[in-house]
Design an enzyme around this catalytic site. Structure first.
Site, PDB file in Angstrom:
ATOM      1  N   ASP A  57       0.817  -1.209   0.000  1.00 57.33           N
ATOM      2  CA  ASP A  57       0.000   0.000   0.000  1.00 57.33           C
ATOM      3  C   ASP A  57       0.854   1.263   0.000  1.00 57.33           C
ATOM      4  O   ASP A  57       2.074   1.211   0.177  1.00 57.33           O
ATOM      5  CB  ASP A  57      -0.906   0.013   1.235  1.00 57.33           C
ATOM      6  CG  ASP A  57      -1.980  -1.053   1.181  1.00 57.33           C
ATOM      7  OD1 ASP A  57      -2.403  -1.417   0.067  1.00 57.33           O
ATOM      8  OD2 ASP A  57      -2.406  -1.524   2.258  1.00 57.33           O
TER       9      ASP A  57
ATOM     10  N   TYR B 214       6.801 -10.090   6.620  1.00 60.19           N
ATOM     11  CA  TYR B 214       6.811  -8.652   6.861  1.00 60.19           C
ATOM     12  C   TYR B 214       7.465  -8.347   8.201  1.00 60.19           C
ATOM     13  O   TYR B 214       7.421  -9.155   9.129  1.00 60.19           O
ATOM     14  CB  TYR B 214       5.383  -8.091   6.893  1.00 60.19           C
ATOM     15  CG  TYR B 214       4.707  -7.989   5.554  1.00 60.19           C
ATOM     16  CD1 TYR B 214       4.707  -6.796   4.838  1.00 60.19           C
ATOM     17  CD2 TYR B 214       4.036  -9.080   5.001  1.00 60.19           C
ATOM     18  CE1 TYR B 214       4.070  -6.688   3.617  1.00 60.19           C
ATOM     19  CE2 TYR B 214       3.399  -8.985   3.774  1.00 60.19           C
ATOM     20  CZ  TYR B 214       3.417  -7.785   3.090  1.00 60.19           C
ATOM     21  OH  TYR B 214       2.790  -7.686   1.873  1.00 60.19           O
TER      22      TYR B 214
END
Length: 264
Positions: free
Chosen positions: A51, A109
């Site tokens: 994003d 992540y």
């Protein structure tokens, strides 16, 4: 031939990975640079779309070309034609059956919190900031309730387009390194905003507002409204993508590079 690349980028000044009309994206900058090197239009496919404001140290892409270039020409040539906040880390030729997204078996992540009374100046866009004390041990304890295959509806963005909320969480570790708290999460795949929503809930535990067992209750509730707030984008990094060994992709330090590779 098909080429795979490892990509690192600072997502601060981009509206996410994916190419979009009238806004700046990481994908568009990479494709423009590769098209210069190839002398033909290049379109890349990525392992995971990040994003706006989210960073990457372990993004993987592939593209097809009929141009014969040495691998160093792809790395050096692309880097010479891109903004300084995007870099190709490696390039390698791969089998025709390789796909950056569909061949991946897991994504990893790291979410980084600068836990200090004062906000940072130099790394302000590379870490999230929380001024109050956070108990990383309780955050780690809470995260263990998410391991395994679960319905992550409570940690899924309301506009998520994924067909299923079920994901397999492989590990979730929370560690402290001086003023940095690192949330390291690996799963087979992620629903939209999953890492940032989990992080927001873990922060509530770390602050002492909730007990670690609350995370288990959230998981069972299957309701996004009862979970913590979505953590800010700037602390999040896509750091690694797993593929079957037979593809022979290079293994690089996970990053981000201001942290040690092994955080245990």
């Amino acid at each position: 031939m098909k080429i795979a690349l490892g990509i690192e980028y600072n997502g601060t000044h981009y509206f996410g990975w994916q190419r979009q009309r009238d806004v700046k994206s990481v994908q568009e900058e990479l494709e423009k640079a590769l098209s210069v090197v190839a002398n033909h239009p290049v379109e890349v496919m990525c392992a995971g779309r990040t994003d706006a404001g989210v960073h990457g140290t372990g993004q993987v892409v592939h593209f097809e070309t009929n141009v014969d270039r040495k691998m160093v020409a792809w790395t050096m040539g692309a880097n010479a034609n891109m903004p300084k906040d995007i870099a190709v880390r490696w390039a390698t030729e791969v089998n025709e059956d390789f796909h950056a997204r569909f061949s991946a078996t897991a994504r990893r992540y790291r979410y980084i919190i600068f836990n200090h009374a004062l906000r940072p100046g130099i790394l302000n866009s590379g870490v999230s900031h929380y001024h109050g004390h956070l108990d990383e041990k309780k955050m780690h304890e809470a995260g263990q309730y998410l391991l395994g295959e679960n319905d992550f509806t409570s940690f899924r963005a309301t506009h998520c387009q994924s067909r299923s909320p079920w994901r397999n969480m492989i590990h979730l570790n929370v560690t402290r390194h001086g003023h940095y708290i690192v949330i390291d999460i690996k799963a087979n795949a992620f629903v939209h905003h999953m890492v940032r929503n989990i992080t927001g809930s873990l922060i509530a535990v770390g602050k002492g507002d909730q007990k670690p067992e609350w995370i288990q209750w959230l998981l069972e509730a299957k309701d996004r409204k009862v979970a913590g707030a979505t953590a800010k984008a700037e602390g999040l990094y896509l750091v690694d993508v797993d593929y079957p060994e037979h593809f022979g992709l290079p293994r690089e330090p996970i990053g981000p590079l201001f942290l040690p590779d092994n955080l245990n």
